[in-house]
Design an enzyme around this catalytic site. Structure first.
Site, PDB file in Angstrom:
ATOM      1  N   GLU A 131      32.725  23.243-107.452  1.00  0.00           N
ATOM      2  CA  GLU A 131      31.494  23.870-106.925  1.00  0.00           C
ATOM      3  C   GLU A 131      31.144  23.439-105.499  1.00  0.00           C
ATOM      4  OE1 GLU A 131      31.734  22.425-109.930  1.00  0.00           O
ATOM      5  OE2 GLU A 131      31.750  24.221-111.219  1.00  0.00           O
ATOM      6  N   ASP A 165      24.121  28.514-115.130  1.00  0.00           N
ATOM      7  CA  ASP A 165      24.581  28.693-113.749  1.00  0.00           C
ATOM      8  C   ASP A 165      25.116  30.076-113.359  1.00  0.00           C
ATOM      9  OD1 ASP A 165      26.796  28.209-115.399  1.00  0.00           O
ATOM     10  OD2 ASP A 165      27.394  26.362-114.411  1.00  0.00           O
ATOM     11  N   ARG A 191      39.066  32.716-117.433  1.00  0.00           N
ATOM     12  CA  ARG A 191      40.353  32.108-117.049  1.00  0.00           C
ATOM     13  C   ARG A 191      41.540  33.043-117.282  1.00  0.00           C
ATOM     14  NH1 ARG A 191      39.652  25.687-117.603  1.00  0.00           N
ATOM     15  NH2 ARG A 191      37.536  25.664-118.408  1.00  0.00           N
ATOM     16  N   GLU A 198      35.280  31.557-121.872  1.00  0.00           N
ATOM     17  CA  GLU A 198      36.399  30.858-121.227  1.00  0.00           C
ATOM     18  C   GLU A 198      37.626  31.762-121.119  1.00  0.00           C
ATOM     19  OE1 GLU A 198      36.233  28.074-119.725  1.00  0.00           O
ATOM     20  OE2 GLU A 198      34.539  27.001-120.582  1.00  0.00           O
ATOM     21  N   THR A 256      33.535  33.771-111.118  1.00  0.00           N
ATOM     22  CA  THR A 256      33.055  32.395-111.277  1.00  0.00           C
ATOM     23  C   THR A 256      34.216  31.414-111.370  1.00  0.00           C
ATOM     24  OG1 THR A 256      31.414  31.041-112.396  1.00  0.00           O
ATOM     25  CG2 THR A 256      32.924  32.292-113.814  1.00  0.00           C
TER      26      THR A 256
HETATM   27  C1  DMJ Z   1      34.772  26.722-114.161  1.00  0.00           C
HETATM   28  O1  DMJ Z   1      35.407  27.069-115.335  1.00  0.00           O
HETATM   29  C2  DMJ Z   1      33.873  27.822-113.686  1.00  0.00           C
HETATM   30  O2  DMJ Z   1      33.582  27.634-112.344  1.00  0.00           O
HETATM   31  C3  DMJ Z   1      32.610  27.904-114.483  1.00  0.00           C
HETATM   32  O3  DMJ Z   1      31.738  28.886-114.008  1.00  0.00           O
HETATM   33  C4  DMJ Z   1      31.900  26.570-114.455  1.00  0.00           C
HETATM   34  N1  DMJ Z   1      32.747  25.481-114.785  1.00  0.00           N
HETATM   35  C5  DMJ Z   1      34.087  25.403-114.325  1.00  0.00           C
HETATM   36  C6  DMJ Z   1      34.315  24.543-113.118  1.00  0.00           C
HETATM   37  O4  DMJ Z   1      33.514  23.456-112.991  1.00  0.00           O
END
Ligand code: DMJ
Length: 650
Positions: A554, A411, A283, A279, A640
């Protein structure tokens, strides 16, 4: 429901074996955990104690020793068992959310009859892109008819003259006079006024969400938009680092530099506390690096370097696999109890873009080497298994258990394999290293296409599900909506020399299919917002199985990518529908909030504005209504967390 892939296959045994706990030698060689030994000692001792009691021969020493062992055992078990430093997890929210996924998505107890290998094969027209579709005018097809349509943006500069006088567009970009900023000065006019109005509406939503955060939660991770209070779980000002590039791209210059000042003056990159490796990377580090790439402001790099140095301590030196949590100051690290002390596939395989870009800008190759090695190890230790179980043994890199899935917990591992190839210039020929990532991605996607993609009845909606111990759950998570964009982008950018034998046309169609399904899931709910997960069932398409909506990105991410690849206006319609639902359902007095049940006529809010709403959801919506040269896909790759990083390969 029908399997999406037309070829019947019998070669999925490897995955099934693995799901049973590992067919490999490695799993047999695994040492018995020490708490099992302690447990055996306790059982032996208890038996002896019971005998003594029965014979009335128990004395106080026995009782005392018994109590001591009981208390010690309780402490050992509750403090986790991964073999590293065990700390109590200070991030209950991560625990809660991930545990929830784990429980919901690994439990296979389907309520409706499920398709199996004997279910009839899919209709050809659903998996074959035919010429003469509505899209033909908007796309330029490859010379080879078998390849997916690829948009060629050769005329990006041709419209320069047309945007004279288009003040709204020009006002929309940062006007500081540097080369980097000029890159974002839009040269093309919008195809129509409608797109421009919609882009402005999304921009206004960002302003509203950001202002609420600034007013009520400045410096905290997230805003509770209804109670107007701050919410902390990462303790790193997540909404600020996550929003920097969105502010930049949308042209919020004052807001961007105010956030930059906070980063420079208040962001502590090495707190003496346990941080989530994943995380914090996606982020904080990703946000800082993207802001650096766009603005070239040194303040971001000055924080990114010590932050990355601390986070790298999560990586186990001998195995090369990272733990989930690390204290950047002390290097203490641990996994969580609910994962059985294992690492999570998505968490170990979704940091490479960020660290590789850091190597690129600092000239220090160690970030790239160490994080690329994670990908090599995971691939080598699990070769030939196809789509992997989501839990990884931190000491060996072997995927040991959990559902085999492209969704939660796995994912973005697959997303990063493909995006690393793009980032390293794979689309243009790239390097050997780029080709290696592409090969890994192709191998996994071949299995995904054969074994995990289905089509619903009666509506023929394409979805991707997970498999545990050989059984499909037929659940589909909102998180899995990212596969629409990933499959389409991977297929459209495919370079025949890097991946000659893979069916890009089929993958492209699957990407389009999943994207359409994701919109359908929004559209069929009372609130027009998607639930977190749905259950597909024969004859009934789907129904919500996890009913909340937490403003996830997504679906709009896939709308955006498909729009850029096809210019089919349907994707802008999809995005606009979703945006309107956010406006009418999720908007509160001070920001946007998740809701507890998308099927309720009068939805209850959950009082949280996740930082990804600012980083991803609103950014993708904004770009969906922007000209193609605002963050062009041939120059940037999105992390991501939707942080654009420049493609560094040639
Ligand atoms: C985000 O923090 C990122 O996209 C992560 O890869 C998956 N979950 C959340 C959003 O749903």
């Amino acid at each position: 429901m029908l399997p999406f892939y037309s070829k019947k296959n019998d070669d999925n045994g490897a995955s099934d074996d693995m799901e049973h706990g590992g067919s490999s030698d490695t799993s047999r060689r695994r040492r018995r955990p020490f708490y099992v030994s302690i447990y055996r000692i306790i059982v032996g001792y208890s038996k002896a104690l019971i005998k003594k009691i029965q014979r009335k021969k128990v004395n106080s020493i026995y009782v005392f020793v018994g109590l001591l062992i009981f208390v010690s055992l309780t402490i050992v078990i509750s403090s986790n068992t991964s073999g590293a430093n065990y700390e109590t997890n200070p991030h209950p929210r991560i625990n809660e959310v991930q545990k929830e996924y784990y429980n919901k998505f690994t439990n296979t107890n389907p309520t409706a009859p499920l398709p199996n290998k004997d279910t009839p094969l899919p209709k050809d027209d659903l998996i074959t892109e035919k010429k003469g579709t509505d899209n033909d005018e908007d796309i330029i097809n490859n010379e080879d008819d078998d390849l997916p349509p690829i948009i060629i943006n050769e005329d990006a500069d041709d419209d320069d003259d047309d945007d004279e006088g288009n003040n709204d567009v020009k006002n929309d970009v940062i006007d500081k006079n540097t080369d980097t900023e000029k890159k974002f000065a839009s040269k093309k006019i919008f195809a129509d006024n409608e797109a421009q109005e919609r882009q402005a509406a999304v921009k206004a939503a960002m302003k509203f969400a950001w202002d609420g955060y600034v007013k009520y939660a400045w410096g905290s991770d997230e805003l509770k938009p209804s109670s107007k209070r701050p919410h902390n779980w990462l303790n790193m000002g997540a909404s600020i680092t996550d929003s920097l590039d969105t502010l930049w791209i949308m042209g919020f210059k004052d807001e961007f530099y105010r956030a930059r000042d906070w980063v420079r003056d208040h962001f502590n990159p090495t707190p003496d506390t346990s941080l989530s490796f994943f995380e914090t990377t996606i982020r904080s580090l990703g946000g800082l690096l993207s802001a650096y790439a766009l603005s070239e402001d040194q303040a971001f790099l000055d924080k990114a370097v010590p932050l990355a140095n601390g986070l790298m301590k999560a990586i186990d030196e001998s195995s090369g696999i990272p733990y989930a949590f690390v204290n950047p100051k002390t290097g203490a690290r641990n996994n969580q109890g609910w994962t059985g002390g294992r690492s999570i596939l998505a968490e170990v395989g979704t940091v490479q873009l960020e660290f590789a870009y850091l190597s690129h800008v600092t000239g220090d190759p160690s970030y790239r080497k160490k994080t690329f090695r994670i990908m090599d190890i995971v691939y080598e230790k699990n070769k030939g298994k196809g789509v992997l179980p989501a839990f990884i043994d931190t000491r060996s890199g072997v995927a040991t258990s959990g559902a085999c899935t492209l969704g939660a917990l796995a994912d973005s591992y697959y997303e990063y394999l493909m995006k690393l190839w793009v980032f390293l210039g794979g689309k243009l020929g790239g390097s050997k290293e780029a080709a290696k990532f592409r090969e890994m991605y192709d191998e996994f996607m071949d299995d995904a296409m054969k074994n995990y993609v289905f089509e619903s009845t009666p509506s023929g909606l394409v979805y991707i599900t997970d498999r545990t111990n050989g059984r499909y759950s037929h659940r589909f998570e909102h998180l899995t909506c990212f596969t629409g964009g990933m499959l389409a982008l991977g297929a459209a950018y495919q370079n025949t020399s890097d991946s000659p034998n893979h069916d890009s046309q089929r993958q492209f169609n699957a990407g389009k299919g999943v994207t359409k399904t994701c919109h359908e899931i929004y559209a069929r709910m009372a609130t027009k917002l998607s639930p977190e997960a749905v259950q597909f069932a024969n004859g009934n398409d789907f129904s919500p199985s996890v009913s909340y909506n937490i403003l996830r990105p997504e679906a709009v991410e896939s709308f955006f990518i498909l729009w850029r690849l096809t210019h089919d206006p349907i994707y802008r319609e999809y995005g606009w529908n979703v945006f309107q639902a956010f406006e009418s359902v999720s908007k509160t007095e001070a920001g946007y909030s998740g809701i507890k049940d998308v099927a309720e006529g009068e939805p209850r809010i959950d009082d949280n504005q996740p930082s990804w709403f600012l980083a991803e959801t609103l950014k993708y919506l904004y770009l969906l209504f922007s000209p193609d040269d605002v963050v062009p896909l041939d120059q940037y790759v999105f992390s991501t967390e939707a942080h654009p990083l420049p493609i560094i390969g040639k």
